[in-house]
Design a protein around this motif. Structure first.
Motif, PDB file in Angstrom:
ATOM      1  N   GLN B 158     -53.430 -27.468 -35.446  1.00 19.45           N
ATOM      2  CA  GLN B 158     -53.452 -27.264 -34.007  1.00 19.45           C
ATOM      3  C   GLN B 158     -54.177 -28.397 -33.280  1.00 19.45           C
ATOM      4  OE1 GLN B 158     -51.611 -24.841 -32.720  1.00 19.45           O
ATOM      5  NE2 GLN B 158     -51.987 -25.843 -30.759  1.00 19.45           N
ATOM      6  N   GLU B 159     -55.258 -28.889 -33.887  1.00 19.91           N
ATOM      7  CA  GLU B 159     -56.005 -29.954 -33.215  1.00 19.91           C
ATOM      8  C   GLU B 159     -55.112 -31.183 -33.025  1.00 19.91           C
ATOM      9  OE1 GLU B 159     -59.745 -31.141 -34.959  1.00 19.91           O
ATOM     10  OE2 GLU B 159     -60.251 -32.364 -33.213  1.00 19.91           O
ATOM     11  N   ALA B 160     -54.370 -31.543 -34.074  1.00 14.75           N
ATOM     12  CA  ALA B 160     -53.470 -32.696 -33.971  1.00 14.75           C
ATOM     13  C   ALA B 160     -52.404 -32.435 -32.905  1.00 14.75           C
ATOM     14  CB  ALA B 160     -52.804 -32.972 -35.317  1.00 14.75           C
ATOM     15  N   ALA B 161     -51.836 -31.258 -32.923  1.00 15.42           N
ATOM     16  CA  ALA B 161     -50.785 -30.932 -31.949  1.00 15.42           C
ATOM     17  C   ALA B 161     -51.330 -30.995 -30.529  1.00 15.42           C
ATOM     18  CB  ALA B 161     -50.217 -29.547 -32.255  1.00 15.42           C
ATOM     19  N   ASP B 162     -52.533 -30.467 -30.338  1.00 15.78           N
ATOM     20  CA  ASP B 162     -53.131 -30.469 -29.000  1.00 15.78           C
ATOM     21  C   ASP B 162     -53.397 -31.896 -28.517  1.00 15.78           C
ATOM     22  OD1 ASP B 162     -53.027 -27.762 -29.042  1.00 15.78           O
ATOM     23  OD2 ASP B 162     -55.192 -27.441 -29.335  1.00 15.78           O
ATOM     24  N   VAL B 163     -53.925 -32.721 -29.416  1.00 16.05           N
ATOM     25  CA  VAL B 163     -54.223 -34.111 -29.034  1.00 16.05           C
ATOM     26  C   VAL B 163     -52.943 -34.829 -28.614  1.00 16.05           C
ATOM     27  CG1 VAL B 163     -54.852 -36.371 -29.991  1.00 16.05           C
ATOM     28  CG2 VAL B 163     -56.383 -34.396 -30.312  1.00 16.05           C
ATOM     29  N   LEU B 164     -51.913 -34.696 -29.418  1.00 17.88           N
ATOM     30  CA  LEU B 164     -50.654 -35.379 -29.087  1.00 17.88           C
ATOM     31  C   LEU B 164     -50.091 -34.867 -27.762  1.00 17.88           C
ATOM     32  CD1 LEU B 164     -49.012 -35.645 -32.622  1.00 17.88           C
ATOM     33  CD2 LEU B 164     -49.986 -37.477 -31.224  1.00 17.88           C
ATOM     34  N   ASP B 165     -50.203 -33.559 -27.541  1.00 19.17           N
ATOM     35  CA  ASP B 165     -49.728 -32.995 -26.264  1.00 19.17           C
ATOM     36  C   ASP B 165     -50.507 -33.585 -25.085  1.00 19.17           C
ATOM     37  OD1 ASP B 165     -47.865 -31.488 -27.527  1.00 19.17           O
ATOM     38  OD2 ASP B 165     -48.941 -29.570 -27.325  1.00 19.17           O
ATOM     39  N   LEU B 166     -51.819 -33.650 -25.242  1.00 20.16           N
ATOM     40  CA  LEU B 166     -52.641 -34.168 -24.144  1.00 20.16           C
ATOM     41  C   LEU B 166     -52.312 -35.638 -23.874  1.00 20.16           C
ATOM     42  CD1 LEU B 166     -56.189 -32.642 -24.853  1.00 20.16           C
ATOM     43  CD2 LEU B 166     -54.588 -32.029 -23.033  1.00 20.16           C
ATOM     44  N   LEU B 167     -52.222 -36.445 -24.929  1.00 14.46           N
ATOM     45  CA  LEU B 167     -51.941 -37.879 -24.747  1.00 14.46           C
ATOM     46  C   LEU B 167     -50.599 -38.062 -24.047  1.00 14.46           C
ATOM     47  CD1 LEU B 167     -53.083 -39.359 -28.210  1.00 14.46           C
ATOM     48  CD2 LEU B 167     -54.224 -39.665 -25.995  1.00 14.46           C
ATOM     49  N   ARG B 168     -49.602 -37.337 -24.513  1.00 12.12           N
ATOM     50  CA  ARG B 168     -48.267 -37.483 -23.918  1.00 12.12           C
ATOM     51  C   ARG B 168     -48.245 -37.024 -22.466  1.00 12.12           C
ATOM     52  NH1 ARG B 168     -46.162 -34.985 -28.669  1.00 12.12           N
ATOM     53  NH2 ARG B 168     -45.562 -36.623 -30.155  1.00 12.12           N
ATOM     54  N   ALA B 169     -48.838 -35.873 -22.233  1.00 13.44           N
ATOM     55  CA  ALA B 169     -48.780 -35.295 -20.888  1.00 13.44           C
ATOM     56  C   ALA B 169     -49.550 -36.160 -19.882  1.00 13.44           C
ATOM     57  CB  ALA B 169     -49.334 -33.869 -20.905  1.00 13.44           C
ATOM     58  N   ASP B 170     -50.726 -36.611 -20.282  1.00 17.04           N
ATOM     59  CA  ASP B 170     -51.538 -37.408 -19.341  1.00 17.04           C
ATOM     60  C   ASP B 170     -50.881 -38.755 -19.039  1.00 17.04           C
ATOM     61  OD1 ASP B 170     -53.371 -35.450 -18.965  1.00 17.04           O
ATOM     62  OD2 ASP B 170     -54.985 -36.370 -20.131  1.00 17.04           O
ATOM     63  N   ALA B 171     -50.338 -39.399 -20.050  1.00 16.73           N
ATOM     64  CA  ALA B 171     -49.686 -40.689 -19.822  1.00 16.73           C
ATOM     65  C   ALA B 171     -48.458 -40.514 -18.932  1.00 16.73           C
ATOM     66  CB  ALA B 171     -49.295 -41.326 -21.155  1.00 16.73           C
TER      67      ALA B 171
END
Lengths: 312, 312, 312, 312
Positions: B158-171
């Protein structure tokens, strides 16, 4: 200029060999490649390699994917804009490499430009040839009376003859003694087998500053133009200006649009200080300004009038 | 890597065009010329131009008149000698120019090397594309517990999934808002004709540091090898090492003898400090040295044992 | 500007401590030493150290044994001469060190000047504070219609409000998510003990370009003046000009004679190209020159008329 | 070393004058400030100014607000870490300025280091004194038979006497003729009123390379240490090593922690290449390795054995 038969053969062999390349290529500079352009009595400048052309300046300024542009006139306009507004980095994208043979006292001025790559012939490792710079009679100038680092009239008569004799005799004698101290003949064998021979790194200290040395010198176009703007200038010593002149020709062959912009915006340009600009505005308004009410020193006033082609 | 059709066509056109040259030419590097070597998810490295080859290093070291030498093995020996004894100037006589596309946070590390020429795509002048670096799952590393500027294990679950989601969404969001503030459509026309659009030089501040930028980057071989020795090192951040790897391949194609010397005397070399050398002599004399009586700190001891392939 | 109590205490402690020195010392700059001069909303410039003074420029130009000269007016005259004739090396003999806090997009422009020494706060190693640059309303400019890298009128009304909202919200959200990905609280402990936390060197990629960074920046006076001539210029982006302004004040306090010469011969000077000079001579001769028969492009004509304070 | 009374008085006046400063100050270096440390027969090195201390290295590495740190031992540990891992930028934050008097052939080697600021005494503008470097008998070395750029045994007997005679006589005669061509007496008046005198920029070409010149030379600590690591090395020519020695003493007085780290990690360190490292591992495993099965050339084998203090 005095190249040996071996050196000439090496140069001809380099010129005779060609290969296909995908790189930017400049036929006019290819024509000059490797040739020794004579300077002073024994010196030369040779272009050994180059990278880029006028289009490479444009390509870098635009960070483009292709080799540059459709229309030469558009490129020239952009190059003029970049030169006028002192955008230096696109000009840094072109690089050139020279082989230069020059007197040591000229080399000492030249090396002050720190933004180049240099490999000099090593007198720690090798023996320097018996070649010295002796000024041609028309360049044998007296000390200037008004400018402590300038030249006055050309020496003539007995004084000129004496100076040339001294220069020739001292250079010849110190080189002869250099060889005697080295105790090494042209065949690499001791001249006097009973002697060891002084270390090369020490013996060289006996040479005079007009002895010729040589180096490979590589620089980007921006820094080359800066070097040339200083060394082709009338305030530079004649003996280094003599090198700047053929180098300017190589730049003209290499990047003609950049060269034209350089000529207009640097070589032929004049900078007026804030006080000079104030004087200029008064002159343009029709006012008769004189030095004493100009706010300029006598020297600055003279410099300004000279730039405007007016009597000081 | 995502090149547009126009970009690919420009690259192909550059590759298709050849000319004859008298310059040193390297067929193996010609083969790579202009090609985009992919790096990370959207980045690349392209060789745009080069000057010199292995023989040019030798030619400069000898200040010779010809194109270099008779025997390749002799040249390689001299190149190894020059590399071993840190004679840097002959390597400065070769020059290479790259076009690089890279995330801004990588560009910020890269630019710290000051001995290169750079032209970066200007976000004051142009609009940056909607391309961001998102780490591949295997490079999504945790903070190292022991090294404040290092990486630990790979994040999972979940931590990896959350990080990738945040990076993608913010960019994505910050770039969308960048375009909205610019108020300029792909056709160059206002999106909302009632609005002026924020200045490009201001709007760019809303972009995240993983946005891709690109530049032309030109450097001499000596400084390139120094850059690569630091950036191909295991202590460098993965995202810049990813660029060093294909660049090393271009060096290998370009100057194979210099590359081999670099591999032996730099990449694979180890420097032992004076205290380490003292330990080494004791070890070679058969003494059983331990960290606590070595004169080395724990950290230095560990570094030394690692270099010698021994258990710390 | 927002300094913590600890930072203010550190600054005060530095200012409170004095020692005797034999070195050249400038009371007016000592007065400013260590103080944070505010720039933009959270930035600053602090002078941390300096070497040399006006007399040191003269001392180096003369390669003298003593600390300089008898008469201040003579020194000032020599400094003006050196500045006018672009003798750069004596100005390189003075050095200054700044501590600067600035938005990352400004730092990216600034770092293009390669002739300085830099130590930047490392976001690989440490965590960046939650501080972003948000333009003051009077600096929220529209894109210029005529100059692709310039600013037009100030945005107003709903568009201005929307832009400020977007900038604030995006910077805040990306920083919040940066901290969430790091999973590290202000006490250095995990926020969520079940998570590892993304490596700092990766998490930083989520920050926007208006995030503040800071660095130590050290440069010699010649290169500083070159930097300031470009960055205090009207064509420079406002956000970097905002730093140039207080830095000019520090130069004025430090080397007043060099500053005055710089103001007259650089900041207030104008360079006329060869074609412009030809026009100037015609104007001075009383001729009524117009753009179309001037040999200048419209743009150059406009630039020239602006420099002369005449209607284009 | 031969300073005039005026020069000594200038030096004493500089040393006698002190002021209060808020800057980092190093009492041990203040003690040396302005003093001429003698080198060779007429040369010297003088520290003219400095910026920073050991704490400034730490301060820059940490980008801190205060003057550094609480504990000296912590600082020293960080400095050792930075030196070991080749973090060069914090060392660039310290700067030092020297006044050096040195023979021209030494100046020509020295100037190859491009990362310094230099103002040299101008022989275009001024007249050089009648001072030449003549080696002391114990430094009058023969050419090495094995190393083309090295020295062998010291010359003795008649050969030594002849060499010294030639060096002295040639330097004296060329300087006498230099003055004769200048036609300018010590009072600035013509020696022979009927002659004009050769321009200074030309007359200087008659001087030999052991004539003394002088310059101001300013450099940051990182680049100074690089210079010293090359010029204090046993492979450097004795005449430049003679300058490196007192300069190392000034570094030791200035930044003792950085000096100690430099001594351990640079001066006393040895770099083993990848092939050498392979040999080392075999030796440590107890294997009896010989050159012929080592994979190393004879020269590399000899270098490695020398570094390990073993018979080759």
């Amino acid at each position: 200029m005095s190249l040996t038969d071996d050196q000439l053969a090496d140069i001809e062999a380099s010129r005779a060999s060609t290969a296909a390349t995908r790189r930017a290529t400049v036929p006019a500079l290819e024509e000059l490649l490797y040739q020794a352009l004579p300077v002073l009595d024994h010196g030369f400048v040779r272009v050994i390699d180059y990278m880029g052309d006028d289009a490479a300046i444009v390509q870098a300024a635009r960070v483009s994917y292709g080799r540059g542009t459709k229309r030469v006139s558009e490129d020239a306009g952009l190059i003029r804009y970049l030169m006028r507004h002192r955008h230096s980095t696109p000009f840094e994208m072109c690089e050139i490499k020279y082989h230069v043979k020059l007197p040591i006292f000229v080399a000492r001025q030249w090396i002050r430009h720190r933004t180049a790559n240099v490999n000099e012939y090593s007198a720690r490792y090798s023996i320097l040839d018996r070649e010295f710079y002796i000024p041609a009679p028309e360049h044998l100038a007296a000390q200037s009376a008004s400018n402590r680092q300038g030249r006055g009239a050309v020496l003539t008569g007995q004084e000129a003859a004496d100076v040339l004799d001294l220069l020739r005799a001292d250079a010849a004698r110190t080189h002869d003694n250099y060889v005697a101290m080295l105790n090494e003949g042209p065949d690499g064998q001791p001249i006097d087998p009973g002697r060891q021979g002084l270390a090369r790194e020490l013996a060289r200290m006996n040479l005079t500053l007009n002895t010729y040395t040589q180096w490979y010198w590589k620089i980007d176009l921006h820094n080359l133009l800066h070097f040339l703007s200083l060394r082709a200038d009338a305030h530079a010593q004649y003996e280094i200006r003599a090198y700047a002149a053929p180098m300017l020709e190589t730049v003209k062959a290499w990047v003609p649009a950049a060269y034209a912009a350089f000529r207009d915006y640097r070589l032929g340009a004049v900078t007026f200080s804030a006080p000079m600009l104030a004087v200029l505005k008064r002159l343009l308004a029709g006012e008769a300004v004189e030095q004493k009410d100009s706010g300029l020193s006598k020297r600055e006033w003279a410099e300004m009038m000279a730039a405007l082609g007016r009597a000081a």
